[in-house]
Design an enzyme around this catalytic site. Structure first.
Site, mmCIF file in Angstrom:
data_model
loop_
_atom_site.group_PDB
_atom_site.id
_atom_site.type_symbol
_atom_site.label_atom_id
_atom_site.label_comp_id
_atom_site.label_asym_id
_atom_site.label_seq_id
_atom_site.Cartn_x
_atom_site.Cartn_y
_atom_site.Cartn_z
ATOM 1 N N SER A 229 -9.433 1.538 3.084
ATOM 2 C CA SER A 229 -8.556 2.372 2.213
ATOM 3 C C SER A 229 -7.527 1.521 1.404
ATOM 4 C CB SER A 229 -7.695 3.330 3.044
ATOM 5 O OG SER A 229 -7.019 2.923 3.841
ATOM 6 N N GLY B 122 -11.235 -0.634 9.538
ATOM 7 C CA GLY B 122 -12.006 -1.174 8.476
ATOM 8 C C GLY B 122 -10.984 -1.454 6.952
ATOM 9 N N SER B 123 -9.748 -0.702 7.114
ATOM 10 C CA SER B 123 -9.193 -0.495 5.747
ATOM 11 C C SER B 123 -8.541 -1.905 5.443
ATOM 12 C CB SER B 123 -8.122 0.590 5.925
ATOM 13 O OG SER B 123 -9.128 1.809 5.931
ATOM 14 N N LYS C 66 0.893 -1.178 0.005
ATOM 15 C CA LYS C 66 -0.178 0.113 -0.008
ATOM 16 C C LYS C 66 1.019 1.455 -0.068
ATOM 17 C CE LYS C 66 -3.861 1.831 2.688
ATOM 18 N NZ LYS C 66 -4.728 1.505 3.979
ATOM 19 N N THR D 9 -6.901 1.152 10.095
ATOM 20 C CA THR D 9 -7.099 2.216 11.276
ATOM 21 C C THR D 9 -8.449 1.860 11.696
ATOM 22 O OG1 THR D 9 -5.944 3.972 10.312
ATOM 23 C CG2 THR D 9 -7.224 4.499 12.288
#
Length: 564
Positions: A205, A228-229, A122, A226
């Site tokens: 994200s 759900g990402s 990422k 943080t």
């Protein structure tokens, strides 16, 4: 003349046949020499770390071949064809890294199961600029910036022999810029989209990490969470995702939101691959104080991959709030699949405790304390990140500078439909870690852990909790800092009502996947991985449906091996 022509014709026919046979023999010899046989090449759409290691060890292909084939697959679908926009950039040093790992394999053997395996990061995970890649969180404000050193997880990956293939697109600043911005969009990368339905929401994200892993643009990926990402894009892209306990994996060198909730974890096509990656990246790091509180020995998470792990276990269902569609906004098909999953777990020997509600359940959707903590932490930590850069050509050195930069470069950072930077503005207005902050932080721990996950586990003597991944599932674990392991659960039906998810995306949509999440207390990854593995092996849900045809790259190892 007729006789002469007949003999000439016969001679030429025999000669042609000889040449064909000779040619076939040459092809056969080449295949034997290079290992070019389809049966020796795993399909890269699903290829696992161990399958690739077997081929590498046998000499059927090299890590250089892997890098080349993944580059070709990215080229097919990233900006061309369906234009999934999952990858921001590939690593210009990847081929050299691969060649070095190939040489080392021959001379001294492999360092680990990740030796010579390409991994995608990422784009909030720092890599040294000398390698040739940027670290930007999707923002032009960080293009060309020079980080002090590799992120902690990157150091561990390199030590294990992994090859950094490139950087994945993401929701800009890990979706901490504006609430109305669509998941998967960044200024640098544009709108990343799902490979299971045209223009479907990839979630975020860690959007690009999810899409890339889902169709085999790379072997494995890393995301960060943080709230759900990792879980959400794993759910939306038919993947396994592990959101580790805060403090199990270093966040040093990761562009931050909050040290109290940020964590880094694998996003892969199988629990086995995820366990291999987590075993490499977990551990203490003096550059991240939170990791110093973890247990002294990092487990080998592959040792807990047991098909019988659910037998005799007590699994709780926190039904109140989290399975209420009027609160979560979930399509009813999600709960239908979830109820079937509970029956499958029972058939595998688990005792399902239903309900096993969180005492704090009703308060969690109403609480604003998570926002307070994240807003304050983000300003403090992002200012520190910018200040620590050795160079930043944009001139941005603080959150305030970032807000100004975005407005000044609206053509890049605020195109139509993507103007919102309300979260940045809200965060900039904070004044540091004051009494309000510490009260909110303590209340988060109470809601998520003390009266949340831990309360339910203790009250019902549970080994874990289980919920569908969509909805509010990630919030208790986020504010508690606790782990989540997510596996594929199902797919939206063909008659699901398609809804808008942003200027360019839709969700839900027919065939888009959704996941099943196992939750536990701090550092319970071994337990959760075992339970999730047992469910994964029984159901094999990932294999039930593929991405839409145009989104599936065609290039395979057979197209690369032996061709310079």
């Amino acid at each position: 003349m007729y006789t002469l022509n007949w003999w000439l014709s016969t001679f030429l026919t025999v000669l042609a046949c000889f040449q064909i046979v000779q040619g076939l023999a040459t092809v056969s010899d080449n295949q034997a020499a290079t290992g070019i046989q389809d049966t020796q090449f795993p399909d890269l759409y699903e290829a696992s770390i161990l399958e690739l290691q077997a081929g590498l060890d046998a000499g059927y292909f090299s890590s250089v071949d892997l890098v080349k084939v993944y580059f070709a697959r990215i080229e097919e679908v990233n900006l061309k064809g369906p234009a999934l926009r999952a990858i921001l950039e590939t690593n210009p040093s990847a081929l050299a890294q691969a060649a070095a790992m190939d040489k080392e394999r021959k001379l001294t053997g492999k360092r680990s199961d990740m030796h010579g395996i390409p991994i995608l990061l990422k784009d909030n995970i720092a890599t040294v600029a000398s390698e040739g890649m940027n670290t930007t969180a999707g923002s032009f404000s960080l293009l060309g910036s020079v980080v002090p050193e590799d992120a902690g997880v990157v150091k561990r990956l390199r030590k294990a022999g992994a090859i950094i293939l490139g950087k994945a697109n993401l929701s800009e600043f890990a979706h901490f810029r504006g609430n109305s911005l669509a998941s998967g969009w960044s200024g640098r990368g544009g709108q990343c989209t799902n490979a299971y339905f045209v223009n479907a929401d990839p979630c975020g994200s860690s959007s690009g990490s999810g899409v890339a892993a889902s169709i085999g643009l790379v072997t494995v990926t890393l995301g960060s969470e943080t709230d759900g990402s990792i879980t959400c894009p794993s759910s939306n892209n038919n993947l396994v995702g592990i959101k580790p306990t805060v403090g199990l994996v270093s966040r040093a060198g990761v562009i931050p939101i909050s040290e109290h909730q940020d964590t880094v974890g694998p996003m892969t096509r199988s629990l086995t691959d995820a366990a291999i990656v987590l075993s490499v990246i977990a551990g203490k790091d003096p550059n991240d104080n939170f990791t110093l509180a973890q247990p002294s020995i990092v487990p080998d998470f592959t040792k807990v991959l047991n098909k019988n792990a659910l037998k005799g276990k007590r699994i709780g269902v926190p039904r109140r709030v989290f399975l209420n569609d009027s609160i979560t906004g979930n399509d009813p098909s999600v709960n239908v699949a979830f109820e079937q999953a509970l029956k499958i777990m029972q058939s595998l020997g688990a005792t399902i405790i239903d309900p096993a509600d969180l005492p704090s359940a009703d308060e969690i959707p109403q609480s604003n304390n998570e926002t307070i903590v994240l807003d304050i932490d983000f300003k403090v930590q992002l200012d520190q990140y910018y200040a620590a850069l050795r160079k930043n050509p944009s001139g941005v050195r603080s959150l305030a500078d970032l807000i100004t930069f975005n407005d000044a470069h609206a053509n890049l950072e605020e195109p139509s439909g993507f103007e919102d930077q309300g979260i940045l503005i809200e965060s900039e207005a904070t004044t540091g870690r004051n009494a309000t902050f510490f009260h909110a932080l303590a209340f988060n721990k109470d809601l998520g852990a003390t009266r949340g996950i831990d309360a339910a586990l203790k009250a019902h003597k549970l080994d874990a909790l289980v919920l569908p991944a969509p909805g509010f599932t990630t919030v208790p674990a986020a504010i508690a800092g606790y782990p989540i392991v997510t596996v594929p659960l199902g797919f939206y039906p063909d008659d699901v009502v398609i809804q808008s998810a942003g200027p360019l995306t839709v969700y839900p949509a027919p065939g888009v996947p959704f996941g099943l999440s196992f939750l536990g207390t701090a550092f319970s990854e071994s337990e959760l991985i075992g339970l999730a593995f047992a469910y994964e092996q029984k159901t094999q849900t990932r294999l039930a449906r593929k991405a839409f045809s145009a989104a599936i790259p065609k290039t395979q190892l057979k197209d690369v091996v032996g061709r310079d």
